[in-house]
Enzyme design. Structure first.
Site, short mmCIF file in Angstrom:
data_model
loop_
_atom_site.label_atom_id
_atom_site.label_comp_id
_atom_site.label_asym_id
_atom_site.label_seq_id
_atom_site.Cartn_x
_atom_site.Cartn_y
_atom_site.Cartn_z
N HIS A 21 0.82 -1.21 0.00
CA HIS A 21 0.00 0.00 0.00
C HIS A 21 0.86 1.27 0.00
CE1 HIS A 21 -3.04 -3.01 0.81
NE2 HIS A 21 -2.31 -3.40 1.83
N GLU A 56 -1.76 0.55 8.05
CA GLU A 56 -0.96 -0.57 7.54
C GLU A 56 0.18 -0.06 6.67
OE1 GLU A 56 -3.08 -3.25 5.01
OE2 GLU A 56 -1.29 -4.45 4.56
N HIS A 113 2.95 -6.86 4.58
CA HIS A 113 1.58 -6.43 4.88
C HIS A 113 1.22 -6.73 6.32
CE1 HIS A 113 0.06 -5.73 0.68
NE2 HIS A 113 1.12 -6.49 0.42
N GLU A 131 1.65 -11.44 5.84
CA GLU A 131 0.72 -10.68 6.66
C GLU A 131 1.22 -10.87 8.09
OE1 GLU A 131 -1.72 -8.86 5.60
OE2 GLU A 131 -2.36 -9.63 3.64
ZN ZN Z 1 -2.03 -5.21 2.87
#
Ligand code: ZN
Length: 317
Positions: free
Chosen positions: A107, A144, A199, A281
């Protein structure tokens, strides 16, 4: 969420001297265009990476040395294609000398200001997906995208200390994105020995732990993962095991059957990769106990260490 738009690129610890060699990772806007999947959890139900829109816009990291491209506070007015070179400022000899690692911070903190651009559909070979997504955040507003860039900087430093050449797909040096397809292309063009997309998830309270996402075997358009499925699994398995050791965190209790591994065929960033690549993640930002870890600088250093250990283990064979 209160995203912090003003997060400046972190100055590199060392001066860049080898940037020129890597500067051309992506010089053309047309060629570097959109790309990859923005969020690890974008396609899953629940608050994950949340938002529906998830494809990164175009992007490329800037190949320029941080001294200019990544000057604190500097924002690029437009997503200029280029690749943020995280190459070591000075060549360090170490066990990873001669290896190239691309780190993809998931992101962009400013994606939320560019919904039209990041919602643009990009070709991921097997279909189309949003250029990028905004990503998730903790309930207190820690985005995030800030987490991923912070961990990526820590990871870069750890790998450079071992002699690796490191590039970031972006370093807070563009207004949005890159798109998921461009994120993949940056790794491909660098002929990276390993790529990791960083992430944190956005799932339900009570869902805890990390998981590594591996590319499924897919073929379609520009996507053909047949050559990277095996090595990516090796890379991801090593990262998962060493992430546990470094952080003490348990594998996800909601994805992957407690293995810490998940395989997906819907992520452009994986589908378009021609080099070994995984997503991680690191935890669930929406769970208060995981959020307490993710917002801790000490824990983020451990997370970076675990990922670095996994990459190092993989590259050493
Ligand atoms: Zn993400």
């Amino acid at each position: 969420m209160p995203y912090d738009e003003s997060v400046p690129p972190t100055p590199r610890r060392r001066p860049l001297i080898a940037a020129a060699a890597l500067a051309a990772v992506c010089l053309s806007a047309a060629g570097c265009g959109a790309g990859d999947d923005g969020g690890g959890a974008a396609a899953r139900p629940g608050p994950g990476d949340g938002s529906a829109a998830s494809a990164p816009s175009s992007a490329s990291a800037s190949a320029s040395p941080s001294s200019s491209a990544a000057a604190p506070g500097k924002k690029s007015a437009s997503p200029t294609p280029s690749a943020s070179v995280s190459g070591p400022a000075k060549k360090i000899s170490g066990p990873l000398s001669g290896k190239t690692v691309v780190i993809d911070p998931g992101h962009n903190p400013n994606n939320r200001l560019h919904t039209r651009e990041i919602n643009r559909q990009v070709d991921i070979g097997t279909g189309h997906k949003e250029c990028d997504t905004t990503g998730t955040s903790t309930n207190s507003g820690y985005a995030e995208a800030r987490f991923t860039l912070d961990v990526s900087h820590r990871l870069r430093d750890l790998l450079e200390e071992q002699g690796a050449e490191v590039l970031l797909t972006y370093d807070n040096d563009r207004s949005y994105g890159p798109c998921v397809d461009e994120r993949a292309r940056i790794g491909n063009k660098a002929k990276a020995d390993a790529v990791v997309s960083v992430h944190a998830d956005g799932s339900a309270v009570g869902n805890r732990g990390f998981h590594v996402i591996l590319p499924a075997a897919v073929r379609g358009g520009a996507a053909d993962t047949s050559k990277i499925v095996g090595p990516s699994r090796d890379l991801g398995t090593r990262i998962a095991g060493l992430f546990v050791r470094a952080t003490g965190s348990a594998p996800s209790n909601y994805i992957g059957g407690n293995t810490g591994l998940d395989t997906r065929k819907d992520l452009g960033g994986l589908n378009l990769s021609t080099v070994p690549k995984v997503f991680i993640e690191c935890g669930n930002m929406r769970d208060p106990r995981d959020a307490a870890l993710l917002t801790s600088p000490d824990w983020r250093q451990k997370a970076a260490q675990g990922i670095a250990d996994g990459i190092s283990s993989y590259l050493k064979g």
